[in-house]
Scaffold this motif. Structure first.
Motif, short mmCIF file in Angstrom:
data_model
loop_
_atom_site.label_atom_id
_atom_site.label_comp_id
_atom_site.label_asym_id
_atom_site.label_seq_id
_atom_site.Cartn_x
_atom_site.Cartn_y
_atom_site.Cartn_z
N GLU A 51 -9.83 -42.44 -8.32
CA GLU A 51 -9.15 -43.06 -7.18
C GLU A 51 -7.63 -43.09 -7.41
OE1 GLU A 51 -10.39 -43.77 -4.37
OE2 GLU A 51 -12.51 -43.49 -4.86
N LEU A 52 -7.20 -43.30 -8.65
CA LEU A 52 -5.77 -43.29 -8.94
C LEU A 52 -5.19 -41.90 -8.74
CD1 LEU A 52 -3.19 -44.62 -9.93
CD2 LEU A 52 -3.94 -44.19 -12.29
N VAL A 53 -5.92 -40.88 -9.17
CA VAL A 53 -5.47 -39.50 -8.99
C VAL A 53 -5.27 -39.20 -7.51
CG1 VAL A 53 -6.10 -37.08 -9.27
CG2 VAL A 53 -6.54 -38.70 -11.12
N LEU A 54 -6.26 -39.56 -6.69
CA LEU A 54 -6.16 -39.30 -5.25
C LEU A 54 -5.02 -40.09 -4.62
CD1 LEU A 54 -9.96 -39.24 -4.34
CD2 LEU A 54 -8.45 -37.30 -4.85
N ALA A 55 -4.79 -41.30 -5.11
CA ALA A 55 -3.70 -42.11 -4.58
C ALA A 55 -2.34 -41.49 -4.90
CB ALA A 55 -3.77 -43.53 -5.14
N VAL A 56 -2.18 -40.95 -6.11
CA VAL A 56 -0.92 -40.30 -6.47
C VAL A 56 -0.70 -39.08 -5.58
CG1 VAL A 56 0.31 -39.05 -8.29
CG2 VAL A 56 -0.92 -41.17 -8.84
N LEU A 57 -1.74 -38.29 -5.34
CA LEU A 57 -1.59 -37.12 -4.48
C LEU A 57 -1.20 -37.53 -3.07
CD1 LEU A 57 -4.55 -34.79 -5.53
CD2 LEU A 57 -2.22 -34.89 -6.42
N ALA A 58 -1.80 -38.61 -2.56
CA ALA A 58 -1.45 -39.08 -1.22
C ALA A 58 0.01 -39.54 -1.17
CB ALA A 58 -2.38 -40.21 -0.82
N GLU A 59 0.46 -40.22 -2.21
CA GLU A 59 1.84 -40.70 -2.26
C GLU A 59 2.83 -39.54 -2.32
OE1 GLU A 59 5.41 -41.50 -4.55
OE2 GLU A 59 3.64 -41.55 -5.83
N ARG A 60 2.41 -38.42 -2.88
CA ARG A 60 3.30 -37.27 -3.04
C ARG A 60 3.28 -36.34 -1.83
NH1 ARG A 60 7.45 -37.10 -5.48
NH2 ARG A 60 7.37 -39.11 -4.50
N GLU A 61 2.57 -36.68 -0.78
CA GLU A 61 2.54 -35.86 0.43
C GLU A 61 3.97 -35.61 0.92
OE1 GLU A 61 0.51 -33.66 3.19
OE2 GLU A 61 -0.59 -35.08 1.94
N GLY A 62 4.32 -34.35 1.14
CA GLY A 62 5.65 -34.01 1.61
C GLY A 62 6.70 -33.89 0.53
N SER A 63 6.31 -34.05 -0.73
CA SER A 63 7.24 -33.95 -1.85
C SER A 63 7.25 -32.52 -2.39
CB SER A 63 6.82 -34.92 -2.95
OG SER A 63 5.74 -34.38 -3.70
N PRO A 64 8.06 -32.23 -3.43
CA PRO A 64 8.05 -30.88 -4.01
C PRO A 64 6.77 -30.53 -4.77
CG PRO A 64 10.12 -32.00 -4.48
CD PRO A 64 9.19 -33.04 -3.94
N LEU A 65 5.83 -31.47 -4.93
CA LEU A 65 4.62 -31.20 -5.70
C LEU A 65 3.87 -30.01 -5.11
CD1 LEU A 65 2.65 -32.11 -7.96
CD2 LEU A 65 1.50 -33.50 -6.21
N ARG A 66 3.53 -29.05 -5.97
CA ARG A 66 2.74 -27.91 -5.52
C ARG A 66 1.60 -27.53 -6.46
NH1 ARG A 66 7.78 -25.54 -7.09
NH2 ARG A 66 7.55 -23.87 -8.65
N GLU A 67 1.55 -28.14 -7.66
CA GLU A 67 0.49 -27.77 -8.59
C GLU A 67 0.00 -28.99 -9.35
OE1 GLU A 67 0.32 -23.77 -10.38
OE2 GLU A 67 0.59 -24.83 -12.29
N VAL A 68 -1.30 -29.02 -9.61
CA VAL A 68 -1.95 -30.15 -10.27
C VAL A 68 -2.77 -29.62 -11.43
CG1 VAL A 68 -3.62 -32.02 -9.99
CG2 VAL A 68 -2.00 -31.51 -8.15
N VAL A 69 -2.66 -30.30 -12.58
CA VAL A 69 -3.39 -29.89 -13.78
C VAL A 69 -4.31 -31.03 -14.20
CG1 VAL A 69 -3.18 -29.13 -16.19
CG2 VAL A 69 -1.39 -28.53 -14.51
N PRO A 70 -5.63 -30.83 -14.22
CA PRO A 70 -6.50 -31.81 -14.88
C PRO A 70 -6.39 -31.63 -16.38
CG PRO A 70 -7.82 -30.00 -14.03
CD PRO A 70 -6.39 -29.72 -13.63
N SER A 71 -6.89 -32.54 -17.12
CA SER A 71 -6.61 -32.68 -18.55
C SER A 71 -6.62 -31.36 -19.31
CB SER A 71 -7.64 -33.61 -19.19
OG SER A 71 -7.24 -33.96 -20.50
N THR A 72 -5.56 -31.14 -20.12
CA THR A 72 -5.54 -30.01 -21.05
C THR A 72 -6.01 -30.45 -22.44
OG1 THR A 72 -3.22 -30.44 -21.57
CG2 THR A 72 -3.68 -28.86 -19.82
N MET A 73 -6.45 -31.69 -22.57
CA MET A 73 -7.07 -32.20 -23.79
C MET A 73 -8.49 -32.63 -23.42
SD MET A 73 -3.87 -34.48 -25.11
CE MET A 73 -4.69 -34.99 -26.61
N GLY A 74 -9.46 -32.34 -24.28
CA GLY A 74 -10.83 -32.53 -23.87
C GLY A 74 -11.24 -31.39 -22.94
N GLU A 75 -12.38 -31.53 -22.30
CA GLU A 75 -12.89 -30.51 -21.39
C GLU A 75 -12.90 -31.08 -19.97
OE1 GLU A 75 -13.91 -27.76 -19.24
OE2 GLU A 75 -13.74 -27.20 -21.36
N PRO A 76 -11.96 -30.62 -19.11
CA PRO A 76 -11.85 -31.21 -17.78
C PRO A 76 -13.08 -31.01 -16.90
CG PRO A 76 -10.48 -29.25 -17.97
CD PRO A 76 -10.96 -29.57 -19.34
#
Length: 347
Positions: A51-76
């Protein structure tokens, strides 16, 4: 958590969510969290709230954000929120950038390809050998032939998604170069070409655990010379091997070291600070992927559970680090600032 309109014009172009660093079905010896020679994963395991991940994406609507990375540690692919993250990225026109150990746990490679390929710009498979003996030694629990079969299945389904009009997700090998696999690096490049893996991204081993120091290829002049010879062989392989559909494998980070080894390599600007953001598994913000950042050694910047990313991004703490990072002891010696020196945790 809504950000003011003026703040939408600034912000990171990429956000890494450290979704589940303590969940993995392999035990690679270079991984601080899962190596059989390390302290092992934390208990209880850290898992970022979807839910926090989705909230951050919603907050970034219209921002320069264009790419999202799930964890590079562990197995996403073991994170319970990955389906929702992929759907949210597609809905918002964002790209996923995924690193996996190539076992495709749970639903198998074809089903994972159907979910991930339409939303993913680049899927990196950790691939640390061209033979079963080397690959299985470095990635504890891996079955090399099964991994080859799984990768072929993923690539076939990826191609079917693209043929049906969907996005063509690029597939890469992410290789952690070290003494044990040095001789096999050119063959890894040739294997990528045979399979249809479009990119090979080389990384130097980072000695996060004491037993790894003697395996690093930049530790002294002799090791650097061996690395430089492998780089030249990899470049020849990349220039000769052709992908099934034509074209050549893209080889990245194939950069020779100076005679004195990695310590003598010149350092440049930080490739992350002021450009990317990390959301740790407990919700805290980190400015870069260096382990010291997660431990708070670069400062405390805010918690996304209580503070909008826009507010952290324009806050005094992060501005101060941007202005003075060259004087910070962690940043002065950081391997991320060395050409070809990025670690295995960088996307």
């Amino acid at each position: 958590m809504a950000a003011r309109g003026a703040e939408k014009a600034t912000g990171p172009w990429r956000v890494t969510f450290v979704t589940n660093p303590d969940d993995c079905n392999l035990a690679c010896d270079m991984c601080p969290g899962h190596s059989p020679l390390g302290p092992g994963p934390r208990r209880p395991p850290r898992r970022l709230d979807p839910e926090l991940v989705l909230a951050v994406l919603a907050e970034r609507e219209g921002s320069p954000l264009r790419e999202v990375v799930p964890s590079t540690m562990g197995e996403p692919l073991l994170w319970a929120g990955l389906d929702r993250l992929a759907a949210a990225c597609q809905a918002r026109g964002l790209s996923l950038n995924v690193t996996t150990n190539g076992t495709f746990p749970g639903r198998g490679p074809r089903a994972w390809a159907r979910l991930l390929a339409p939303a993913t710009r680049d899927l990196k498979v950790s691939w640390n050998g061209a033979s079963a003996a080397v690959a299985e030694r470095l990635m504890g629990g891996l079955r090399y032939e099964a991994a080859l079969d799984a990768l072929r299945a993923f690539l076939a389904e990826r191609d079917a998604v693209a043929a049906a009009g969907g996005r063509r997700c690029r597939v890469s090998f992410q290789v952690t170069a070290r003494e044990e696999n040095l001789a096999e690096l050119p063959e890894v490049v040739r294997l990528a070409a045979r399979l249809g893996v479009e990119r090979v991204k080389l990384h130097h081993l980072q000695p996060r655990l004491p037993h790894l120091r003697a395996r690093c290829l930049g530790r002294d002049g002799g090791a650097a010379a061996r690395w430089n010879g492998a780089v030249r062989a990899c470049l020849r392989a990349a220039g000769e091997a052709e992908l099934p559909g034509g074209g050549r494998v893209l080889l990245e980070n194939a950069t020779e070291l100076p005679p004195g080894g990695a310590a003598a390599a010149p350092r440049g600007p930080c490739p992350f600070l002021g450009q990317e953001a990390w959301v740790l598994a407990d919700g805290r913000f980190a400015p870069c992927p260096h382990p010291a950042a997660a431990e708070g050694e670069l400062g405390e910047f805010g918690d996304l559970r209580r503070t909008a990313l826009a507010e952290i991004w324009t806050g005094q703490a992060l501005a101060g680090l941007r202005a003075g990072f060259l004087e910070h002891p962690v940043c002065r010696s950081c391997s991320f600032r060395r050409a070809g020196g990025a670690s295995e945790i960088a996307p």
